[in-house]
Design an enzyme around this catalytic site. Structure first.
Site, mmCIF file in Angstrom:
data_model
loop_
_atom_site.group_PDB
_atom_site.id
_atom_site.type_symbol
_atom_site.label_atom_id
_atom_site.label_comp_id
_atom_site.label_asym_id
_atom_site.label_seq_id
_atom_site.Cartn_x
_atom_site.Cartn_y
_atom_site.Cartn_z
ATOM 1 N N LYS A 13 7.895 2.671 0.929
ATOM 2 C CA LYS A 13 8.592 2.612 -0.361
ATOM 3 C C LYS A 13 8.836 4.016 -0.928
ATOM 4 O O LYS A 13 9.929 4.318 -1.389
ATOM 5 C CB LYS A 13 7.779 1.794 -1.395
ATOM 6 C CG LYS A 13 7.520 0.350 -0.984
ATOM 7 C CD LYS A 13 6.883 -0.458 -2.120
ATOM 8 C CE LYS A 13 5.483 -0.006 -2.501
ATOM 9 N NZ LYS A 13 4.457 -0.251 -1.468
ATOM 10 N N ARG A 88 3.486 -5.494 -9.687
ATOM 11 C CA ARG A 88 2.593 -5.953 -8.625
ATOM 12 C C ARG A 88 1.956 -7.300 -8.951
ATOM 13 O O ARG A 88 1.218 -7.838 -8.124
ATOM 14 C CB ARG A 88 1.478 -4.942 -8.410
ATOM 15 C CG ARG A 88 1.765 -3.931 -7.288
ATOM 16 C CD ARG A 88 0.668 -2.913 -7.362
ATOM 17 N NE ARG A 88 0.244 -2.311 -6.156
ATOM 18 C CZ ARG A 88 0.544 -1.040 -5.826
ATOM 19 N NH1 ARG A 88 1.379 -0.331 -6.535
ATOM 20 N NH2 ARG A 88 0.022 -0.514 -4.752
ATOM 21 N N ARG A 126 -2.625 6.709 10.722
ATOM 22 C CA ARG A 126 -1.938 7.972 11.012
ATOM 23 C C ARG A 126 -1.852 8.841 9.756
ATOM 24 O O ARG A 126 -2.052 10.044 9.806
ATOM 25 C CB ARG A 126 -0.527 7.705 11.567
ATOM 26 C CG ARG A 126 -0.260 8.506 12.830
ATOM 27 C CD ARG A 126 1.052 8.129 13.490
ATOM 28 N NE ARG A 126 1.131 6.711 13.794
ATOM 29 C CZ ARG A 126 2.210 5.946 13.553
ATOM 30 N NH1 ARG A 126 3.287 6.457 12.995
ATOM 31 N NH2 ARG A 126 2.204 4.676 13.880
ATOM 32 N N ARG A 135 -5.583 11.312 0.031
ATOM 33 C CA ARG A 135 -5.628 10.227 -0.950
ATOM 34 C C ARG A 135 -6.948 9.508 -0.809
ATOM 35 O O ARG A 135 -7.277 8.999 0.256
ATOM 36 C CB ARG A 135 -4.476 9.240 -0.679
ATOM 37 C CG ARG A 135 -3.207 9.610 -1.411
ATOM 38 C CD ARG A 135 -2.121 8.591 -1.147
ATOM 39 N NE ARG A 135 -2.461 7.251 -1.653
ATOM 40 C CZ ARG A 135 -1.551 6.326 -1.901
ATOM 41 N NH1 ARG A 135 -0.275 6.572 -1.708
ATOM 42 N NH2 ARG A 135 -1.919 5.146 -2.345
ATOM 43 N N ARG A 146 -6.430 -3.449 -0.076
ATOM 44 C CA ARG A 146 -5.075 -3.309 -0.628
ATOM 45 C C ARG A 146 -4.116 -4.322 -0.005
ATOM 46 O O ARG A 146 -3.236 -4.853 -0.687
ATOM 47 C CB ARG A 146 -4.576 -1.870 -0.453
ATOM 48 C CG ARG A 146 -5.309 -0.903 -1.386
ATOM 49 C CD ARG A 146 -5.141 0.540 -0.976
ATOM 50 N NE ARG A 146 -3.800 1.029 -1.199
ATOM 51 C CZ ARG A 146 -3.247 2.021 -0.508
ATOM 52 N NH1 ARG A 146 -3.907 2.604 0.464
ATOM 53 N NH2 ARG A 146 -2.034 2.405 -0.777
HETATM 54 P P1 AMP Z 1 0.241 3.013 -4.717
HETATM 55 O O1 AMP Z 1 0.388 4.500 -4.645
HETATM 56 O O2 AMP Z 1 1.461 2.335 -5.257
HETATM 57 O O3 AMP Z 1 -0.230 2.406 -3.434
HETATM 58 O O4 AMP Z 1 -0.896 2.737 -5.808
HETATM 59 C C1 AMP Z 1 -2.215 3.232 -5.647
HETATM 60 C C2 AMP Z 1 -3.181 2.422 -6.503
HETATM 61 O O5 AMP Z 1 -2.817 2.539 -7.877
HETATM 62 C C3 AMP Z 1 -3.190 0.926 -6.239
HETATM 63 O O6 AMP Z 1 -4.035 0.571 -5.156
HETATM 64 C C4 AMP Z 1 -3.715 0.389 -7.574
HETATM 65 O O7 AMP Z 1 -5.120 0.608 -7.722
HETATM 66 C C5 AMP Z 1 -3.030 1.308 -8.565
HETATM 67 N N1 AMP Z 1 -1.696 0.775 -8.966
HETATM 68 C C6 AMP Z 1 -0.480 1.348 -8.731
HETATM 69 N N2 AMP Z 1 0.515 0.613 -9.251
HETATM 70 C C7 AMP Z 1 -0.080 -0.466 -9.814
HETATM 71 C C8 AMP Z 1 0.410 -1.616 -10.490
HETATM 72 N N3 AMP Z 1 1.733 -1.818 -10.675
HETATM 73 N N4 AMP Z 1 -0.506 -2.525 -10.941
HETATM 74 C C9 AMP Z 1 -1.829 -2.338 -10.782
HETATM 75 N N5 AMP Z 1 -2.357 -1.291 -10.126
HETATM 76 C C10 AMP Z 1 -1.499 -0.360 -9.645
#
Ligand code: AMP
Length: 191
Positions: A13, A88, A126, A135, A146
């Site tokens: 994404k 989400r 990877r 991260r 996740r």
């Molecule tokens: P991402 O970079 O989008 O994978 O987000 C990393 C982490 O941020 C996720 O695993 C959640 O803990 C939190 N997070 C990001 N976006 C959301 C969202 N829309 N709702 C809830 N938690 C979020």
């Protein structure tokens, strides 16, 4: 044009959003990036979400909804935006629809980037190796959480958007350029 890039962690994404941002002049709104920035800056929000993010769970809806509500008011969102990692949950999607309606706006397209779980696990492995674990939520145990969270809480949004006639699906297991090409073809038809 306001679009949502939808898909599990590691679907690409962020990569696709960066390309679309350039081509269409849209703002890129990634809640994960905003939350990581809050953690890095040590803000009150950052302190509240740090452990939740490390576990790979979702932070409370009201926190991300507040972030997005404030962000879409910014001038760079006037021409449109790409949401990456938001919504989400169903509650987030409903809150998004309400706040856009208040501004006479709507989501024009939700692009699902579909990738099998096995392939995602390979990709994240990877990414961990390449980034040296930059991260803190890029590790195999968190990834499992996740993915489970994605299937349980986020994937149920697909029928919500399908019913509204805005859902498009691309095969995210193709080469990156081909995924971009297919997304652009969808967006070019909408413009
Ligand atoms: P991402 O970079 O989008 O994978 O987000 C990393 C982490 O941020 C996720 O695993 C959640 O803990 C939190 N997070 C990001 N976006 C959301 C969202 N829309 N709702 C809830 N938690 C979020």
């Amino acid at each position: 044009m306001n679009i949502v890039l939808f898909g599990p962690p590691g679907a690409g994404k962020g990569t696709q959003a960066a390309r679309l941002k350039e081509k269409y002049g849209l703002a890129h709104l990634a809640t994960g990036d905003m939350l990581r920035a809050a953690v890095a800056a040590g803000t009150e929000l950052g302190r509240k979400v740090e452990k939740i993010m490390e576990r790979g769970e979702l932070v409370p809806d009201e926190m991300v909804v507040a972030l997005i509500a404030e962000r879409i008011e910014q001038p760079d969102c006037e021409k449109g935006f790409i949401l990456d990692g938001f919504p989400r949950t169903l509650a987030q999607a409903e809150a998004l629809d309400r706040m856009l309606a208040e501004h006479g706006k709507r989501i024009d397209a939700v692009i699902e980037i579909r990738v099998d779980d096995d392939r995602l696990i390979d990709r994240i492995r990877r990414r961990i190796a390449e980034s040296g674990g930059a991260r803190s939520d890029d590790n195999e145990e968190t990834l499992k959480t996740r993915l489970e969270v994605y299937h349980r809480q986020t994937a149920p949004l697909l029928p919500y958007y399908r019913q509204r006639g805005v859902l498009y699906t691309v095969d995210g297991m193709q080469p990156i350029d081909e995924v971009t090409r297919q997304i652009e073809a969808i967006l070019d038809r909408l413009r």
